[in-house]
Design an enzyme around this catalytic site. Structure first.
Site, PDB file in Angstrom:
ATOM      1  N   ARG A   1       0.663  -1.455  -0.169  1.00  0.00           N
ATOM      2  CA  ARG A   1       0.256  -0.228   0.147  1.00  0.00           C
ATOM      3  C   ARG A   1       0.861   1.764   0.356  1.00  0.00           C
ATOM      4  O   ARG A   1       1.956   1.047   0.379  1.00  0.00           O
ATOM      5  CB  ARG A   1      -0.831   0.373   1.205  1.00  0.00           C
TER       6      ARG A   1
ATOM      7  N   LYS B   1      -3.110  -3.972  16.974  1.00  0.00           N
ATOM      8  CA  LYS B   1      -1.724  -3.285  17.788  1.00  0.00           C
ATOM      9  C   LYS B   1      -0.780  -3.649  17.620  1.00  0.00           C
ATOM     10  O   LYS B   1       0.390  -3.134  18.538  1.00  0.00           O
ATOM     11  CB  LYS B   1      -2.944  -2.967  19.281  1.00  0.00           C
TER      12      LYS B   1
ATOM     13  N   HIS C   1      -2.880   2.449  -6.000  1.00  0.00           N
ATOM     14  CA  HIS C   1      -3.621   0.955  -5.608  1.00  0.00           C
ATOM     15  C   HIS C   1      -4.301   0.541  -6.595  1.00  0.00           C
ATOM     16  O   HIS C   1      -3.970  -1.383  -6.054  1.00  0.00           O
ATOM     17  CB  HIS C   1      -4.931   1.223  -4.928  1.00  0.00           C
TER      18      HIS C   1
ATOM     19  N   ARG D   1      -1.139  -2.318  -6.532  1.00  0.00           N
ATOM     20  CA  ARG D   1      -1.192  -3.929  -5.673  1.00  0.00           C
ATOM     21  C   ARG D   1      -2.619  -4.394  -6.352  1.00  0.00           C
ATOM     22  O   ARG D   1      -1.605  -6.058  -6.154  1.00  0.00           O
ATOM     23  CB  ARG D   1      -2.415  -2.428  -4.319  1.00  0.00           C
TER      24      ARG D   1
ATOM     25  N   HIS E   1      -2.367  -9.503   3.773  1.00  0.00           N
ATOM     26  CA  HIS E   1      -3.387 -10.100   3.944  1.00  0.00           C
ATOM     27  C   HIS E   1      -4.114 -10.418   5.244  1.00  0.00           C
ATOM     28  O   HIS E   1      -3.011 -11.441   5.373  1.00  0.00           O
ATOM     29  CB  HIS E   1      -4.583 -10.731   3.148  1.00  0.00           C
TER      30      HIS E   1
ATOM     31  N   TYR F   1      -8.456 -12.388  -5.999  1.00  0.00           N
ATOM     32  CA  TYR F   1      -7.073 -12.605  -7.095  1.00  0.00           C
ATOM     33  C   TYR F   1      -7.962 -13.829  -8.357  1.00  0.00           C
ATOM     34  O   TYR F   1      -7.148 -13.467  -8.988  1.00  0.00           O
ATOM     35  CB  TYR F   1      -6.396 -12.237  -6.675  1.00  0.00           C
TER      36      TYR F   1
END
Length: 188
Positions: A43, A75, A135, A138, A161, A170
């Site tokens: 990204r 996190k 993008h 990507r 991912h 995809y």
């Protein structure tokens, strides 16, 4: 949406020509970010947080990228190692040699600047308006990897991912692509 091989080649040439016509540190950063996104499928926000000192391994020709979406959810500072073509790593080294002031900041550029430059180069390359955002690289990289026979789980890992379901999008092929695959395998 993704770029065809011809479209990605035209876009790459547009970036290369733009940089070559007036090589500056600012343009070198744009060229480096383009190459990083193009060959890792990362990204924009991941690319601009990458450090050429901490994250690029020139000898092994790989980069360690932050995995931001997973990071936001858990996190944790998730990171992934992505191999690079050796010519791309060599280009990064060449840019740093040509512009030593970029050492440590090769990929440090604003998201807005990346988007604006991409839009301009995509227009120069004759890409349709709906494909003039970074993008799309990507998606293009994901499709390239899948079509080259890279296992979906490996593509998931390379793209960062969290779920294989995200990557599996995809795997869809058009009717014409399915027909070509079956013909190539002598199944029809």
């Amino acid at each position: 949406p993704h770029l065809t091989e011809d479209e990605v080649n035209r876009l790459t040439r547009a970036y290369q020509q733009w940089f070559d016509e007036k090589p500056t540190a600012r343009r070198a950063r744009q060229w480096a970010v383009f190459l990083l996104i193009r060959f890792t499928g990362c990204r924009v926000s991941e690319a601009i947080q990458t450090s050429d000192i901490r994250d690029l391994d020139f000898r092994r020709s790989e980069v360690v990228l932050p995995t931001l979406k997973r990071h936001l959810k858990t996190k944790n500072k998730a990171r992934r190692t992505v191999p690079l073509p050796s010519n791309v790593t060599a280009e990064f080294a060449r840019l740093i040699a040509e512009f030593p002031e970029l050492r440590g900041t090769l990929f440090k550029i604003s998201k807005v600047a990346v988007f604006n430059c991409f839009k301009a180069r995509a227009k120069e390359a004759g890409l349709p308006k709906e494909l003039r955002h970074p993008h799309v690289l990507r998606h293009t990289r994901a499709i390239e990897l899948i079509r080259a026979g890279v296992p979906v789980s490996a593509v998931q890992q390379l793209l960062g991912h969290a779920s294989i379901t995200t990557t599996s999008v995809y795997l869809r092929f058009t009717g014409q692509e399915i027909k070509q695959i079956l013909q190539a395998k002598a199944l029809i």
